[in-house]
Design a protein around this motif. Structure first.
Motif, PDB file in Angstrom:
ATOM      1  N   ILE A 242       0.855  -1.210   0.000  1.00  0.00           N
ATOM      2  CA  ILE A 242       0.000   0.000   0.000  1.00  0.00           C
ATOM      3  C   ILE A 242       0.881   1.247   0.000  1.00  0.00           C
ATOM      4  O   ILE A 242       0.662   2.181  -0.774  1.00  0.00           O
ATOM      5  CB  ILE A 242      -0.929   0.028   1.239  1.00  0.00           C
ATOM      6  CG1 ILE A 242      -1.941  -1.118   1.176  1.00  0.00           C
ATOM      7  CG2 ILE A 242      -1.672   1.363   1.336  1.00  0.00           C
ATOM      8  CD1 ILE A 242      -2.818  -1.242   2.407  1.00  0.00           C
TER       9      ILE A 242
ATOM     10  N   MET B  71      -4.547   7.420  -1.060  1.00  0.00           N
ATOM     11  CA  MET B  71      -4.541   6.239  -0.196  1.00  0.00           C
ATOM     12  C   MET B  71      -5.598   5.211  -0.607  1.00  0.00           C
ATOM     13  O   MET B  71      -5.328   4.018  -0.610  1.00  0.00           O
ATOM     14  CB  MET B  71      -4.729   6.687   1.264  1.00  0.00           C
ATOM     15  CG  MET B  71      -4.413   5.624   2.265  1.00  0.00           C
ATOM     16  SD  MET B  71      -2.774   4.893   2.117  1.00  0.00           S
ATOM     17  CE  MET B  71      -1.811   5.935   3.185  1.00  0.00           C
ATOM     18  N   GLN B  72      -6.785   5.704  -0.981  1.00  0.00           N
ATOM     19  CA  GLN B  72      -7.862   4.795  -1.377  1.00  0.00           C
ATOM     20  C   GLN B  72      -7.450   3.974  -2.604  1.00  0.00           C
ATOM     21  O   GLN B  72      -7.614   2.748  -2.641  1.00  0.00           O
ATOM     22  CB  GLN B  72      -9.120   5.628  -1.676  1.00  0.00           C
ATOM     23  CG  GLN B  72     -10.334   4.821  -2.073  1.00  0.00           C
ATOM     24  CD  GLN B  72     -10.902   4.030  -0.908  1.00  0.00           C
ATOM     25  OE1 GLN B  72     -11.185   4.598   0.140  1.00  0.00           O
ATOM     26  NE2 GLN B  72     -11.052   2.724  -1.073  1.00  0.00           N
TER      27      GLN B  72
ATOM     28  N   GLU C 175      -4.849   1.431  -1.670  1.00  0.00           N
ATOM     29  CA  GLU C 175      -5.421   0.250  -0.998  1.00  0.00           C
ATOM     30  C   GLU C 175      -6.054  -0.700  -2.023  1.00  0.00           C
ATOM     31  O   GLU C 175      -5.864  -1.913  -1.942  1.00  0.00           O
ATOM     32  CB  GLU C 175      -6.468   0.700   0.034  1.00  0.00           C
ATOM     33  CG  GLU C 175      -5.816   1.300   1.280  1.00  0.00           C
ATOM     34  CD  GLU C 175      -6.802   1.974   2.227  1.00  0.00           C
ATOM     35  OE1 GLU C 175      -6.339   2.533   3.228  1.00  0.00           O
ATOM     36  OE2 GLU C 175      -8.022   1.943   1.959  1.00  0.00           O
ATOM     37  N   ASP C 176      -6.780  -0.127  -2.984  1.00  0.00           N
ATOM     38  CA  ASP C 176      -7.379  -0.964  -4.033  1.00  0.00           C
ATOM     39  C   ASP C 176      -6.291  -1.667  -4.841  1.00  0.00           C
ATOM     40  O   ASP C 176      -6.397  -2.852  -5.163  1.00  0.00           O
ATOM     41  CB  ASP C 176      -8.247  -0.111  -4.978  1.00  0.00           C
ATOM     42  CG  ASP C 176      -9.488   0.424  -4.270  1.00  0.00           C
ATOM     43  OD1 ASP C 176      -9.789  -0.081  -3.162  1.00  0.00           O
ATOM     44  OD2 ASP C 176     -10.123   1.355  -4.802  1.00  0.00           O
TER      45      ASP C 176
ATOM     46  N   SER D 153      -3.344  -2.444  -3.831  1.00  0.00           N
ATOM     47  CA  SER D 153      -2.675  -3.484  -3.039  1.00  0.00           C
ATOM     48  C   SER D 153      -3.453  -4.801  -3.128  1.00  0.00           C
ATOM     49  O   SER D 153      -2.870  -5.875  -3.167  1.00  0.00           O
ATOM     50  CB  SER D 153      -2.532  -3.042  -1.587  1.00  0.00           C
ATOM     51  OG  SER D 153      -3.742  -3.195  -0.902  1.00  0.00           O
TER      52      SER D 153
END
Lengths: 156, 195
Positions: free
Chosen positions: B30, B40-41, B44-45, B47
């Motif tokens: 991430i 960040m969103q 995360e997706d 990752s």
């Protein structure tokens, strides 16, 4: 002359912003860098500006992801596995697949080899037939037809 | 769990191995993705996509490099693909808004700072830094981000990028020179503004 040397010092500052920030300048160069900052207001401002920008690197490093992402990810992986979207590399799979490919290649080469042999046989039979016809022709004294340009016409 | 046991576990889709992978590697994935995509969103997706990609292709992993290096490579590639897709999307959106005759504001999440900055000036500086880093040539950008944000050594970056250590040194040096020049130019503008 003084102005020229100051200009050189300003260039030195501009070229070594990262090295100074990362403490990679040698003792003498670091001294030179800091001495110039004492007399040049513009370069001092530049170094401060650069420092504030560099803090963004640290700020970005300290950003943390959502604490529930791990659970969400495991759920997603489980769902993908359940729906068969991730192929399994089981032991039999790893052995069976290469074995199957090898067998297919082996069988294909066997078929190719036997087909080649058949074709070769047929060609030699055809050659034999033509030889027989020629022998028959010569035995029966049958001459080949020729045109005015002495081109042989074959009847068959 | 040893790396060997982890790989074997992932090949057989063992639940413990999958949990170990997610627990020990996802955060790093991430963070690396975040340094590239700056959201960040999205990171995360990404990752999750990276971990699924690992599970899909673990059978083809040849162990020529460490598992960590291999995961870094997948992460960098996925992040760059994401940026390319985003760039294409932004172009289409700009074109669309231009054709519709609307005034286009900043398009794309990438331009919106995601860090919880306190002041407008911080936001401005962050935007400037992101623009400067994103304007670097791809190889320089990858080497610089992995070194400056991920704090990887030149040797580790060389393994990830499949280049020699001297090439990495040169890439990072050139990246820093370019960034310095760009930031000095921005500073001149900034200094003019505060006068």
């Amino acid at each position: 002359m003084q102005k020229a040397s100051n200009k050189l010092d300003c260039d030195f500052i501009r070229d070594n912003l990262f090295s100074y920030q990362e403490n990679k300048l040698s003792g003498e160069k670091k001294q030179m860098f800091e001495d110039h900052l004492l007399i040049c207001h513009k370069c001092t401002q530049l170094v401060q500006y650069f420092k504030s920008i560099s803090k963004i690197f640290e700020a970005k490093r300290s950003d943390e992801p959502n604490p529930f992402i791990e659970t969400r990810t495991i759920q997603r992986i489980e769902a993908e596995l359940k729906h068969g979207n991730i192929p399994a590399f089981t032991f039999s799979h790893r052995i069976f697949q290469p074995l199957l490919v090898s067998i297919i290649i082996f069988v294909a080469s066997l078929i190719g080899f036997s087909l080649g042999k058949e074709v070769d046989k047929e060609i030699s039979i055809n050659l034999l037939r033509q030889n027989d016809i020629q022998t028959m022709k010569s035995d029966l004294y049958i001459t080949d037809f020729m045109d005015e340009n002495n081109t042989i016409f074959n009847n068959h | 769990m040893t790396e060997h046991a982890l790989i074997d576990g992932l090949i057989t889709q063992n639940k413990d191995a999958i949990q170990y992978l997610v627990h020990h590697y996802q955060k790093n994935v991430i963070k690396t993705a975040y340094y590239f995509v700056d959201n960040m969103q999205d990171a995360e997706d990404l990752s999750q996509d990276v971990l699924l990609e690992i599970l899909r292709s673990i059978g083809r992993y040849k162990k020529e490099s460490s598992l960590n290096t291999w995961i870094y490579r997948i992460t960098v590639n996925k992040s760059l693909d994401h940026l390319r897709r985003q760039k294409r999307r932004n172009i289409f959106q700009t074109l669309e808004s231009f054709l519709q005759g609307t005034t286009h504001e900043k398009i794309g999440k990438n331009l919106e700072p995601s860090v919880t900055d306190t002041t407008h000036e911080d936001k401005e500086k962050k935007k400037i830094l992101d623009i400067a880093v994103n304007s670097l040539p791809e190889n320089q950008r990858i080497a610089f981000i992995l070194n400056k944000y991920d704090e990887l050594t030149y040797k580790e970056i060389a393994e990830i990028m499949n280049l020699s250590i001297s090439s990495i040194e040169s890439l990072i040096h050139r990246a820093k020179m370019k960034l310095q020049n760009k930031l000095v130019n921005y500073f001149s503008e900034y200094a003019k503004g505060i006068k």
